[in-house]
Design a protein around this motif. Sequence first.
Motif, PDB file in Angstrom:
ATOM      1  N   LEU A 177       1.014  -1.098   0.250  1.00 44.85           N
ATOM      2  CA  LEU A 177       0.231   0.047  -0.143  1.00 44.85           C
ATOM      3  C   LEU A 177       0.923   1.302   0.400  1.00 44.85           C
ATOM      4  CD1 LEU A 177      -2.903   0.924   0.232  1.00 44.85           C
ATOM      5  CD2 LEU A 177      -3.011   1.006   2.394  1.00 44.85           C
ATOM      6  N   GLY A 178       1.943   1.127   0.399  1.00 43.47           N
ATOM      7  CA  GLY A 178       2.834   2.220   0.560  1.00 43.47           C
ATOM      8  C   GLY A 178       3.627   2.426  -0.061  1.00 43.47           C
ATOM      9  N   CYS A 179       3.623   1.666  -1.204  1.00 44.66           N
ATOM     10  CA  CYS A 179       4.277   1.956  -2.259  1.00 44.66           C
ATOM     11  C   CYS A 179       4.071   1.985  -3.746  1.00 44.66           C
ATOM     12  CB  CYS A 179       5.288   0.331  -3.213  1.00 44.66           C
ATOM     13  SG  CYS A 179       6.137  -0.474  -2.764  1.00 44.66           S
ATOM     14  N   ALA A 180       2.344   2.074  -3.471  1.00 46.56           N
ATOM     15  CA  ALA A 180       1.407   2.173  -4.288  1.00 46.56           C
ATOM     16  C   ALA A 180       1.502   4.242  -4.252  1.00 46.56           C
ATOM     17  CB  ALA A 180       0.095   1.459  -4.054  1.00 46.56           C
ATOM     18  N   VAL A 181       1.247   4.835  -3.084  1.00 49.55           N
ATOM     19  CA  VAL A 181       1.143   6.071  -2.582  1.00 49.55           C
ATOM     20  C   VAL A 181       2.236   6.147  -3.310  1.00 49.55           C
ATOM     21  CG1 VAL A 181       1.273   7.381  -0.769  1.00 49.55           C
ATOM     22  CG2 VAL A 181      -0.479   5.675  -0.500  1.00 49.55           C
ATOM     23  N   LEU A 182       3.679   5.965  -2.756  1.00 48.38           N
ATOM     24  CA  LEU A 182       4.408   6.719  -3.465  1.00 48.38           C
ATOM     25  C   LEU A 182       4.352   6.052  -4.923  1.00 48.38           C
ATOM     26  CD1 LEU A 182       7.465   4.752  -0.910  1.00 48.38           C
ATOM     27  CD2 LEU A 182       6.317   7.195  -1.214  1.00 48.38           C
ATOM     28  N   VAL A 213      -5.579   7.177  -4.624  1.00 46.62           N
ATOM     29  CA  VAL A 213      -4.795   5.844  -4.080  1.00 46.62           C
ATOM     30  C   VAL A 213      -4.562   6.756  -2.137  1.00 46.62           C
ATOM     31  CG1 VAL A 213      -2.621   5.489  -3.798  1.00 46.62           C
ATOM     32  CG2 VAL A 213      -3.268   5.512  -5.991  1.00 46.62           C
ATOM     33  N   HIS A 214      -4.279   8.320  -2.191  1.00 46.80           N
ATOM     34  CA  HIS A 214      -4.557   8.184  -0.668  1.00 46.80           C
ATOM     35  C   HIS A 214      -6.040   8.406  -0.167  1.00 46.80           C
ATOM     36  CE1 HIS A 214      -1.003  11.432  -2.125  1.00 46.80           C
ATOM     37  NE2 HIS A 214      -1.055  10.001  -2.719  1.00 46.80           N
ATOM     38  N   GLN A 215      -6.415   8.546  -0.676  1.00 45.05           N
ATOM     39  CA  GLN A 215      -7.736   8.486   0.386  1.00 45.05           C
ATOM     40  C   GLN A 215      -8.142   7.020   0.625  1.00 45.05           C
ATOM     41  OE1 GLN A 215     -11.924  10.838  -1.936  1.00 45.05           O
ATOM     42  NE2 GLN A 215      -9.910  11.434  -3.448  1.00 45.05           N
ATOM     43  N   ALA A 216      -8.097   6.286  -0.356  1.00 44.48           N
ATOM     44  CA  ALA A 216      -7.774   4.572   0.038  1.00 44.48           C
ATOM     45  C   ALA A 216      -7.118   4.307   1.454  1.00 44.48           C
ATOM     46  CB  ALA A 216      -7.191   4.368  -0.572  1.00 44.48           C
ATOM     47  N   LEU A 217      -5.795   5.654   1.620  1.00 46.36           N
ATOM     48  CA  LEU A 217      -5.464   5.569   2.465  1.00 46.36           C
ATOM     49  C   LEU A 217      -5.871   6.028   3.513  1.00 46.36           C
ATOM     50  CD1 LEU A 217      -2.152   4.597   4.144  1.00 46.36           C
ATOM     51  CD2 LEU A 217      -1.592   6.206   2.882  1.00 46.36           C
ATOM     52  N   HIS A 218      -6.298   7.014   3.709  1.00 45.10           N
ATOM     53  CA  HIS A 218      -6.572   7.122   4.460  1.00 45.10           C
ATOM     54  C   HIS A 218      -8.397   7.133   5.275  1.00 45.10           C
ATOM     55  CE1 HIS A 218      -8.255  11.378   6.688  1.00 45.10           C
ATOM     56  NE2 HIS A 218      -8.663  11.948   6.283  1.00 45.10           N
ATOM     57  N   ILE A 219      -9.347   6.430   4.083  1.00 43.71           N
ATOM     58  CA  ILE A 219      -9.847   5.607   4.929  1.00 43.71           C
ATOM     59  C   ILE A 219      -9.907   5.337   5.703  1.00 43.71           C
ATOM     60  CG2 ILE A 219     -11.923   4.484   4.531  1.00 43.71           C
ATOM     61  CD1 ILE A 219     -12.390   6.496   1.361  1.00 43.71           C
ATOM     62  N   PHE A 220      -8.779   3.924   5.108  1.00 46.05           N
ATOM     63  CA  PHE A 220      -8.146   2.750   5.368  1.00 46.05           C
ATOM     64  C   PHE A 220      -7.584   2.860   7.259  1.00 46.05           C
ATOM     65  CE2 PHE A 220      -4.689  -0.018   6.935  1.00 46.05           C
ATOM     66  CZ  PHE A 220      -5.314  -1.347   6.729  1.00 46.05           C
ATOM     67  N   CYS A 265      -6.426   0.077  -4.838  1.00 46.78           N
ATOM     68  CA  CYS A 265      -5.148   1.205  -5.361  1.00 46.78           C
ATOM     69  C   CYS A 265      -3.737   0.639  -6.883  1.00 46.78           C
ATOM     70  CB  CYS A 265      -3.634   1.485  -3.978  1.00 46.78           C
ATOM     71  SG  CYS A 265      -4.195   2.409  -3.017  1.00 46.78           S
ATOM     72  N   ALA A 266      -4.336  -0.090  -6.747  1.00 47.91           N
ATOM     73  CA  ALA A 266      -3.572  -0.794  -7.747  1.00 47.91           C
ATOM     74  C   ALA A 266      -4.426  -1.010  -8.914  1.00 47.91           C
ATOM     75  CB  ALA A 266      -3.480  -2.509  -7.135  1.00 47.91           C
ATOM     76  N   VAL A 267      -5.153  -0.735  -9.075  1.00 49.41           N
ATOM     77  CA  VAL A 267      -6.651  -1.105 -10.307  1.00 49.41           C
ATOM     78  C   VAL A 267      -6.801   0.920 -10.244  1.00 49.41           C
ATOM     79  CG1 VAL A 267      -8.715  -1.451 -11.423  1.00 49.41           C
ATOM     80  CG2 VAL A 267      -7.964  -2.676  -9.654  1.00 49.41           C
ATOM     81  N   SER A 268      -6.364   0.933  -9.760  1.00 52.20           N
ATOM     82  CA  SER A 268      -6.500   2.473  -9.975  1.00 52.20           C
ATOM     83  C   SER A 268      -5.673   3.704 -10.994  1.00 52.20           C
ATOM     84  CB  SER A 268      -6.971   3.827  -8.893  1.00 52.20           C
ATOM     85  OG  SER A 268      -5.578   4.328  -8.293  1.00 52.20           O
ATOM     86  N   GLN A 269      -4.527   2.707 -11.074  1.00 51.62           N
ATOM     87  CA  GLN A 269      -3.465   2.964 -11.812  1.00 51.62           C
ATOM     88  C   GLN A 269      -2.977   2.095 -13.243  1.00 51.62           C
ATOM     89  OE1 GLN A 269      -0.559   5.521 -10.411  1.00 51.62           O
ATOM     90  NE2 GLN A 269      -1.958   4.192  -8.768  1.00 51.62           N
ATOM     91  N   ILE A 270      -4.628   1.525 -13.093  1.00 50.26           N
ATOM     92  CA  ILE A 270      -4.306   1.051 -14.678  1.00 50.26           C
ATOM     93  C   ILE A 270      -5.172   1.389 -15.677  1.00 50.26           C
ATOM     94  CG2 ILE A 270      -4.940  -1.276 -16.137  1.00 50.26           C
ATOM     95  CD1 ILE A 270      -3.531  -2.949 -12.859  1.00 50.26           C
ATOM     96  N   GLN A 271      -6.451   1.941 -14.490  1.00 54.50           N
ATOM     97  CA  GLN A 271      -7.818   2.412 -15.371  1.00 54.50           C
ATOM     98  C   GLN A 271      -7.988   3.179 -15.263  1.00 54.50           C
ATOM     99  OE1 GLN A 271      -9.714  -1.636 -15.401  1.00 54.50           O
ATOM    100  NE2 GLN A 271     -11.263  -1.022 -13.876  1.00 54.50           N
ATOM    101  N   GLN A 272      -9.140   4.239 -15.188  1.00 53.31           N
ATOM    102  CA  GLN A 272      -9.513   5.304 -13.857  1.00 53.31           C
ATOM    103  C   GLN A 272     -11.169   4.695 -13.292  1.00 53.31           C
ATOM    104  OE1 GLN A 272      -9.541   9.047 -15.965  1.00 53.31           O
ATOM    105  NE2 GLN A 272      -9.946  10.240 -14.738  1.00 53.31           N
ATOM    106  N   ASP A 273     -11.992   3.645 -14.619  1.00 51.96           N
ATOM    107  CA  ASP A 273     -13.326   3.727 -14.138  1.00 51.96           C
ATOM    108  C   ASP A 273     -13.470   2.770 -13.569  1.00 51.96           C
ATOM    109  OD1 ASP A 273     -15.978   3.650 -14.083  1.00 51.96           O
ATOM    110  OD2 ASP A 273     -16.157   2.011 -16.006  1.00 51.96           O
ATOM    111  N   LEU A 274     -13.523   2.534 -12.181  1.00 51.24           N
ATOM    112  CA  LEU A 274     -14.076   1.916 -11.091  1.00 51.24           C
ATOM    113  C   LEU A 274     -14.988   1.435 -10.997  1.00 51.24           C
ATOM    114  CD1 LEU A 274     -10.856   3.056  -8.216  1.00 51.24           C
ATOM    115  CD2 LEU A 274     -10.760   1.369 -10.586  1.00 51.24           C
TER     116      LEU A 274
END
Length: 295
Positions: A177-182, A213-220, A265-274
């Motif tokens: 998760l930290g690597c995704a944020v970076l 990514v940042h909001q996912a980390l914040h929510i978690f 976080c991982a999927v958001s780096q691949i596609q924008q529509d979640l």
Amino acid sequence: MIISIASIRLGLGGKCLLDWALVFLQRKHIHKSFLAVFGVSLAVIDTVLTLFVTILHVHADGHVILLGLKLTRYHVCLLVQILGQVCHALQWPIVVVAGLDHFFTVTRRLQPTTGRTRLFVCLFASGLLWFLAALYVFLLSGFVPVMEDVSHNQIHQCWVFHTTQILQVATFLLLTLGCAVLHAGCSTRLLNYHPLKNQITDRSRAHSRRDVVHQALHIFLNTWAPLLFLLAVFLLLPVGIPAYLGLNAVWLCFLNSLLIAVVLCAVSQIQQDLAAAPPDSFCEWTFQCSSAEED
């Protein structure tokens, strides 16, 4: 570690109550995710083991005749050790299966399946994991039970294995998760400093992904920060977690939220529509993405 049978019964009883409480809390979407279905199977197994340990522990003679078999306190220690080894073996397979389940949900690849079909698949996967884990413990792991060389009437404590898998799984997923944020932050900065042909569109997508990514980390972190602190204490102190308590409903709920955060976080780096996030009784996965111009 050596634990008294009374403490084992108390620990299993508390774990069992907690399992069923969280199953009741998630009753509305039990059929929608693998981890929820697996949590029900875990609650059933914990209940059966708790009743077995309680009956043998409170019986005056220290043994019970069941289907022609004489069951003693030796079997209490044996079953607790077996359950601990099975739970130890299940940690990483659960992470893999639950991660794939969340990935297919977020990427909309499980949308056509009906609720009944999905429930059947989750039940089959849960049963298969329990079976394969038990098969591994008995045939491949080299498991040797540790028993006291005394009469079953004199057994009042059991040798219990401890587990480190929880800390390993949590550390690995948190590092991911930290690597995704970076990665999200670095990719946004690169687009800001290197003009591209479709600069506005690319910057807007990068900012949108960074926001997810940042909001996912914040929510978690808003939900699970106390448990993370507790895991850090266990990591720093030489305190072992009994293996039979390692796989519990609270850990599964924490793992569910952590895997959702990692997958989003991982999927958001691949596609924008979640698609909508997988069901979670503790975190509310709603996002508000800002545009590049607002930033």
